[in-house]
Design a protein around this motif. Structure first.
Motif, short mmCIF file in Angstrom:
data_model
loop_
_atom_site.label_atom_id
_atom_site.label_comp_id
_atom_site.label_asym_id
_atom_site.label_seq_id
_atom_site.Cartn_x
_atom_site.Cartn_y
_atom_site.Cartn_z
N GLU A 153 0.81 -1.22 0.00
CA GLU A 153 0.00 0.00 0.00
C GLU A 153 0.84 1.27 0.00
OE1 GLU A 153 0.79 -2.16 2.46
OE2 GLU A 153 -0.67 -1.81 4.07
N LEU A 154 2.15 1.11 0.17
CA LEU A 154 3.05 2.26 0.20
C LEU A 154 3.55 2.60 -1.20
CD1 LEU A 154 5.26 1.30 3.29
CD2 LEU A 154 3.18 2.68 3.26
N THR A 155 3.82 3.88 -1.42
CA THR A 155 4.45 4.29 -2.68
C THR A 155 5.93 3.92 -2.64
OG1 THR A 155 5.08 6.47 -1.86
CG2 THR A 155 2.87 6.25 -2.81
N GLU A 156 6.57 3.98 -3.80
CA GLU A 156 8.00 3.64 -3.85
C GLU A 156 8.81 4.56 -2.93
OE1 GLU A 156 11.64 3.25 -7.12
OE2 GLU A 156 9.57 3.60 -7.78
N ARG A 157 8.47 5.84 -2.92
CA ARG A 157 9.18 6.79 -2.06
C ARG A 157 8.95 6.47 -0.59
NH1 ARG A 157 13.54 9.62 -2.40
NH2 ARG A 157 12.94 11.16 -3.97
N GLU A 158 7.73 6.11 -0.24
CA GLU A 158 7.42 5.77 1.14
C GLU A 158 8.17 4.52 1.59
OE1 GLU A 158 2.90 7.70 1.36
OE2 GLU A 158 3.19 5.59 0.86
N ALA A 185 9.89 14.98 4.61
CA ALA A 185 10.25 13.71 5.24
C ALA A 185 9.28 13.38 6.38
CB ALA A 185 11.67 13.78 5.78
N ARG A 186 8.95 14.40 7.16
CA ARG A 186 8.04 14.21 8.28
C ARG A 186 6.65 13.79 7.77
NH1 ARG A 186 9.28 18.49 10.62
NH2 ARG A 186 7.66 19.88 9.77
N ASN A 187 6.22 14.41 6.69
CA ASN A 187 4.92 14.05 6.10
C ASN A 187 4.91 12.60 5.61
OD1 ASN A 187 3.79 16.56 6.55
ND2 ASN A 187 4.32 17.36 4.53
N HIS A 188 6.02 12.18 4.98
CA HIS A 188 6.13 10.79 4.52
C HIS A 188 6.01 9.83 5.69
CE1 HIS A 188 6.74 11.18 0.27
NE2 HIS A 188 7.87 11.89 0.38
N VAL A 189 6.68 10.14 6.77
CA VAL A 189 6.64 9.28 7.95
C VAL A 189 5.21 9.19 8.48
CG1 VAL A 189 7.39 9.00 10.34
CG2 VAL A 189 9.03 9.74 8.60
N SER A 190 4.51 10.31 8.52
CA SER A 190 3.12 10.32 9.00
C SER A 190 2.23 9.46 8.11
CB SER A 190 2.59 11.75 9.04
OG SER A 190 3.30 12.53 9.97
N HIS A 191 2.42 9.59 6.79
CA HIS A 191 1.61 8.81 5.84
C HIS A 191 1.90 7.32 5.99
CE1 HIS A 191 1.35 12.58 3.07
NE2 HIS A 191 0.43 12.59 4.02
N ILE A 192 3.14 6.96 6.20
CA ILE A 192 3.52 5.55 6.37
C ILE A 192 2.84 4.97 7.59
CG2 ILE A 192 5.44 4.01 6.95
CD1 ILE A 192 7.20 5.89 5.20
#
Length: 221
Positions: A153-158, A185-192
């Motif tokens: 469910e994660l994107t490649e970047r995530e 970076a913080r947003n990516h972590v939150s989405h993950i």
């Protein structure tokens, strides 16, 4: 020897009459009923209780494949033999998944039709190995969709960010490693965390290791 109880399901009366005529002189096959669509067939089965149903693939109200699925679910001992005017790989695969015992074209010879009914009545399958392989492949795809791989469910970047989280990187270090702002970076972590249903970075790191999204050897920065 008990006669094979056969039911014919087709939305064209002329076709049903022609099929019935093909079996009339056979001592071991008895046509015990007809139906013009899948819904009508389902309504009659509990009374007629056929051994084999010769089922057209495409019909109005309820097609053969849907009807086959319902019949095999409710009456697993009944064999369904699909028959159609046109070859169609997708219909063959769908028929197998629905539980059909065989698939024939309507231009089949009388001798082949009789043989097919007798074989499926005896518990044999008429499905070609190649068609079965396609059905198995489709079932595997459906199973994978129902049970997606960990992290899918994660994107490649995530996934890249998750790998760095597992290696102990801070948001600042992730930003520097992936050439992005610390806020990104913080947003990516939150989405993950949200996508994985987790609440802490440590849980994300453990998830990555458990599901082999990063090796234990690479956990340290």
């Amino acid at each position: 020897m008990a006669r094979i109880r056969l039911m014919i399901v087709d939305d064209h009366e002329v076709v049903r009459l022609g099929m019935r005529a093909a079996f009339e002189l056979e001592a071991d096959i008895n046509v015990i009923g007809e139906a013009s669509n899948g819904a009508e067939a389902l309504a009659k089965i509990s009374v007629l209780m056929p051994d084999v149903i010769l089922m057209d693939v495409r019909m109005e109200k309820m097609g053969g494949i849907e009807a086959c699925r319902e019949i095999r679910s409710q009456y697993p001992r009944i064999a369904v033999l699909m028959i159609t005017s046109y070859p169609d790989d997708e219909a063959v695969t769908a028929s197998i998944l629905a539980g059909a015992s065989g698939y024939l074209l309507k231009n089949v010879s009388r001798a082949e039709l009789l043989k097919a009914v007798r074989q499926v009545a005896g518990g044999k399958s008429l499905l070609q190995p190649e068609a079965s392989k396609k059905a198995i492949a489709q079932m595997t795809t459906l199973a994978q969709r129902s049970n997606p791989l960990p992290g899918s469910e994660l994107t490649e970047r995530e996934r890249e960010v998750l790998s760095l989280i597992a290696r102990g990187y801070t948001n600042k270090q992730i930003a520097e490693a992936l050439y992005m702002s610390e806020k990104t970076a913080r947003n990516h972590v939150s989405h993950i965390l949200e996508k994985l249903g987790l609440s802490r970075r440590s849980e994300a790191a453990a998830y990555a290791v458990e599901h082999k999204l990063v090796t234990r050897r690479d956990q340290q920065p």
